[in-house]
Motif scaffolding. Structure first.
Motif, mmCIF file in Angstrom:
data_model
loop_
_atom_site.group_PDB
_atom_site.id
_atom_site.type_symbol
_atom_site.label_atom_id
_atom_site.label_comp_id
_atom_site.label_asym_id
_atom_site.label_seq_id
_atom_site.Cartn_x
_atom_site.Cartn_y
_atom_site.Cartn_z
ATOM 1 N N ASN A 189 -14.823 2.947 0.511
ATOM 2 C CA ASN A 189 -13.922 3.115 1.099
ATOM 3 C C ASN A 189 -13.658 3.148 2.796
ATOM 4 O O ASN A 189 -12.915 3.838 3.350
ATOM 5 C CB ASN A 189 -12.649 3.995 0.675
ATOM 6 N N ILE A 190 -14.762 2.381 3.733
ATOM 7 C CA ILE A 190 -14.935 2.191 4.976
ATOM 8 C C ILE A 190 -13.799 1.777 5.691
ATOM 9 O O ILE A 190 -13.363 2.200 7.004
ATOM 10 C CB ILE A 190 -16.045 1.431 5.421
ATOM 11 N N HIS A 191 -13.105 1.342 5.289
ATOM 12 C CA HIS A 191 -11.526 0.618 5.788
ATOM 13 C C HIS A 191 -10.268 1.699 5.934
ATOM 14 O O HIS A 191 -8.809 1.115 5.491
ATOM 15 C CB HIS A 191 -11.011 -0.699 5.994
ATOM 16 N N ASP A 192 -10.767 1.984 4.790
ATOM 17 C CA ASP A 192 -9.244 3.040 4.390
ATOM 18 C C ASP A 192 -8.478 2.637 3.995
ATOM 19 O O ASP A 192 -6.929 3.101 4.297
ATOM 20 C CB ASP A 192 -8.690 4.085 5.900
ATOM 21 N N ILE A 193 -8.831 1.853 2.912
ATOM 22 C CA ILE A 193 -7.391 1.068 1.908
ATOM 23 C C ILE A 193 -7.053 1.919 0.735
ATOM 24 O O ILE A 193 -7.796 2.767 0.631
ATOM 25 C CB ILE A 193 -8.670 0.185 1.579
ATOM 26 N N GLN B 112 1.044 -1.155 0.619
ATOM 27 C CA GLN B 112 -0.063 -0.059 0.106
ATOM 28 C C GLN B 112 1.108 1.214 0.120
ATOM 29 O O GLN B 112 1.968 0.925 1.196
ATOM 30 C CB GLN B 112 -0.903 -0.095 1.404
#
Length: 539
Positions: free
Chosen positions: A285-289, A127
Motif C-alpha cells: 500500500n505505497i499510496h496509502d489506499i 474510501q
C-alpha cells in the motif's frame, strides 16, 4: 474523434446485436464468443476479457442465456418469437440451444457476455477512514441499491426491440452466469453477478434474520478464515466469494504465488459482481489506499449533469448516514425482491419497495424537537413505547435467539437499542422526499431531508453558502426524479422511439428511431444536437 463525433453515455447501444450496429462491421459466430448476434471484435482483445467470456461458457457447458421480456405494443406479434434468431445457423454445436428452449417466447434473446458487460453503469467508490467505517457503510448502502437502480433506470431497448423492463441488472446476471444446472436447481451458488449475500458490520442492530440469503455458507472455508483472524461476519462474506471457481488465473500465480500482492485474491473478488463491493487495501500500500466501498447499481445517465447529481447524492447520503448513525437493516431477501422490482417498467412511479418504516436518527443529541422538511426527524417523545430489545451477541458477531425474536413481534418502532421489524412496500417518492402527512405509520423522514439536516450541521468554513447553493440543483433533480416530475432516461428513450415516424407499434427499433434516441438523449440534451450531419460509431 472526428469533428462531428461525440462521446455518448448511454447504458447500451439500442441496436447492438443486429446487422449494421457496429462500425466497422465484422462477421459474427467467431470462435471466442460463438455468438450468432455479435462478432468477437466487440470484446476488447485483452486476455482477461476474452478468457472471462470463454471460461464462463466453458464452465456452464453451454452459452449464456439472456432473456429479457419484450414490450407488448399495439402491433407486437403475439406470441413473440425473436425474429433475429437465425434458425439455420449451425457454426457450433451450441447453435441448437435457441431451438431447445433457451430462447424464450415473448422475450428478447441474447447469447453472449458483451450484451451484459457492454452495458454501462454509474459507479461511486468511497474510501472509509478505517475498516469499521467501511463495514458500516457497506451495510447501510445495501438496501439502497435497488432504489438507486430504479431512479436511474436507462435501458429499455435490447438488440433493436423495446423491452418490458427499464434496467440492465438481470441482463448482467445472465451474461455472467457460469453455474451448472445442479448448482442452479439445488441453490448451491447464487449468480456470480447478483445481489449482495450478507451484511458484514458488527452492529448490535443487525439480526440473524437480516442475513437470510439462500446461498449456503461454505463452512470449511469459513472456519479457515476464522482461524486466520477474521470474525464470523467477515468470514461468511468472503467464504461465499472464495467458494467459486476462478474464471481466470495466471500460471505464475499458481507456480510461484507472491503473497505480498493481492493478485490471487482479486481473481476471486474482482470476478464476483454485486451492487456493493467491499474492498480491502492492497498489501503493498505505497499510496496509502484505505478501505473502500463501491456502489455499483446505478445506470449511467445520458448527461453529465444527471451523472453528477446522482454521484453527489450518494456521497452526501453516506456522510449523513454515518454522521447520524442511521441504519436501514432489512432482510436481505427483501433487498433481492426489490432488485427485481427496480427493473420493472417505470418502477419509480408504478412500483413500491420494501423498506424500513421507522429508520431515524437514534442519537438523541442530533434529534430535533419535531419533524419537518428542514428538521426531518421525530422527537423521541413522540415515539410510543415498545418492547424491542438488544439482540444477543457473541464473539463472532450479533445473534438473535428465538425468545428475543418473539418478544418483539409487531413493534413498528426503532430505538438505539431496538430493531426494525416492519418493512412495508413504500413508494420511492416517500423514501426520497419523505412521507406525506397522511402516512402516520411511516416514521422515516426521507433521505433528502436527512441529507439537508446533515448539511445544516456543517459550519460555513466546511461548506460555504455558495457551495451549499451549488448542491441544490443536484438534489432537486433527485427529488424531481423520485416524485415523477422528471422521468427516467428509460421512459424518455421509450417515448422517443414510440413517437418516431418510422416506428409502427410492433416493438422494433429501426435505424431512424435509434438515431433519434442517440441524438436527443446523448447529444441533444447537452445542447449539441447533430441534426443529420453527425456519425456514431460503436464497437
Amino acid at each position: 474523434m472526428k469533428h462531428n463525433e461525440y462521446p455518448i453515455t448511454l447504458t447500451n447501444f439500442p441496436r447492438f446485436g443486429l446487422n449494421g450496429s457496429t462500425t466497422p462491421e465484422y462477421p459474427r459466430s467467431g470462435p471466442q464468443l460463438e455468438s450468432q448476434f455479435i462478432s468477437d471484435e466487440t470484446t476488447t482483445q485483452r486476455t482477461r476479457y476474452i478468457s472471462t467470456a470463454k471460461n464462463i461458457r466453458a464452465r456452464r457447458g453451454r452459452k449464456v442465456q439472456i432473456n429479457v421480456p419484450v414490450f407488448r405494443d399495439e402491433k407486437t406479434p403475439w406470441p413473440f418469437h425473436d425474429p433475429s434468431v437465425d434458425c439455420n445457423l449451425r457454426s457450433f454445436p451450441e447453435d441448437d440451444e435457441p431451438h431447445e428452449g433457451t430462447a424464450k417466447t415473448n422475450h428478447i434473446y441474447m447469447d453472449a457476455q458483451p450484451f451484459g458487460s457492454g452495458t454501462c453503469c454509474l459507479q461511486v467508490t468511497m474510501q472509509a477512514s478505517n475498516i469499521d467505517e467501511a463495514r458500516k457503510l457497506y451495510d447501510r448502502l445495501i438496501p439502497l441499491a435497488p432504489i438507486m437502480l430504479a431512479l436511474t433506470a436507462a435501458t429499455p431497448i435490447y438488440k433493436g426491440f423495446l423491452a418490458d423492463t427499464d434496467a440492465r441488472w438481470n441482463t448482467l446476471v445472465g451474461a455472467s452466469d457460469d453455474r451448472i444446472e445442479k448448482e442452479i436447481e439445488e441453490k448451491i451458488l447464487s449468480p456470480r453477478f447478483g445481489g449482495n449475500t450478507s451484511y458484514i458490520s458488527p452492529d448490535p442492530r443487525l439480526r440473524v434474520q437480516h442475513n437470510n440469503h439462500s446461498m449456503p455458507i461454505p463452512l470449511e472455508i469459513k472456519q479457515k478464515l476464522i482461524a486466520g483472524g477474521m470474525d464470523d461476519l467477515l468470514a461468511s462474506h468472503f467464504a461465499r466469494i472464495l467458494i467459486r471457481d476462478p474464471l481466470i488465473l495466471c500460471a505464475e500465480d499458481l507456480d510461484r504465488p507472491d503473497l505480498t500482492t493481492s493478485n490471487l485474491f482479486e481473481m476471486f473478488q474482482g470476478l464476483n459482481w454485486q451492487p456493493l463491493r467491499f474492498k480491502p487495501p492492497p498489501p503493498r500500500n505505497i499510496h496509502d489506499i484505505g478501505w473502500r466501498v463501491e456502489f455499483r447499481s446505478m445506470e449511467v445517465q445520458p448527461t453529465d449533469f444527471e451523472n453528477a447529481a446522482f454521484a453527489v447524492f450518494v456521497i452526501l447520503l453516506t456522510r449523513a448516514v454515518l454522521a447520524f448513525d442511521v441504519d436501514f437493516y432489512m432482510p436481505i431477501s427483501m433487498v433481492e425482491e426489490n432488485m427485481e422490482t427496480a427493473q420493472a417498467r417505470d418502477a419509480v412511479n408504478r412500483r413500491e419497495f420494501y423498506f424500513s418504516a421507522n429508520w431515524m436518527i437514534d442519537n438523541a443529541n442530533q434529534v430535533p424537537v419535531s419533524g419537518s422538511a428542514d428538521n426531518p426527524c421525530i422527537a423521541p417523545s413522540t415515539i410510543p413505547p415498545c418492547t424491542a430489545q438488544n439482540s444477543p451477541t457473541n464473539a463472532d458477531g450479533p445473534l438473535a435467539s428465538s425468545e428475543s425474536d418473539k418478544s418483539t413481534p409487531d413493534c413498528p418502532y426503532s430505538s438505539p437499542t431496538g430493531n426494525h421489524t416492519t418493512y412495508p412496500p413504500t413508494p420511492i417518492s416517500t423514501l426520497i422526499n419523505g412521507p406525506p402527512s397522511q402516512a402516520p405509520n411511516i416514521l422515516a423522514p426521507g433521505l433528502l431531508p436527512l441529507i439537508k439536516r446533515y448539511l445544516a450541521t456543517l459550519s460555513t468554513t466546511m461548506l460555504t453558502p455558495a457551495q451549499r447553493a451549488g448542491l441544490e440543483p443536484y438534489l432537486d433533480l433527485v427529488s424531481r426524479r423520485a416524485n415523477g416530475l422528471d422521468v427516467t432516461p428509460a421512459t424518455r428513450i421509450r417515448e422517443i422511439v414510440r413517437q418516431n415516424k418510422e416506428y409502427t407499434g410492433d416493438s422494433r427499433v429501426g435505424k431512424e428511431a435509434e438515431w433519434s434516441v442517440v441524438n436527443e438523449m446523448g447529444i441533444g440534451d447537452s445542447g449539441t444536437g447533430l441534426g443529420n450531419s453527425g456519425s456514431v460509431a460503436a464497437a
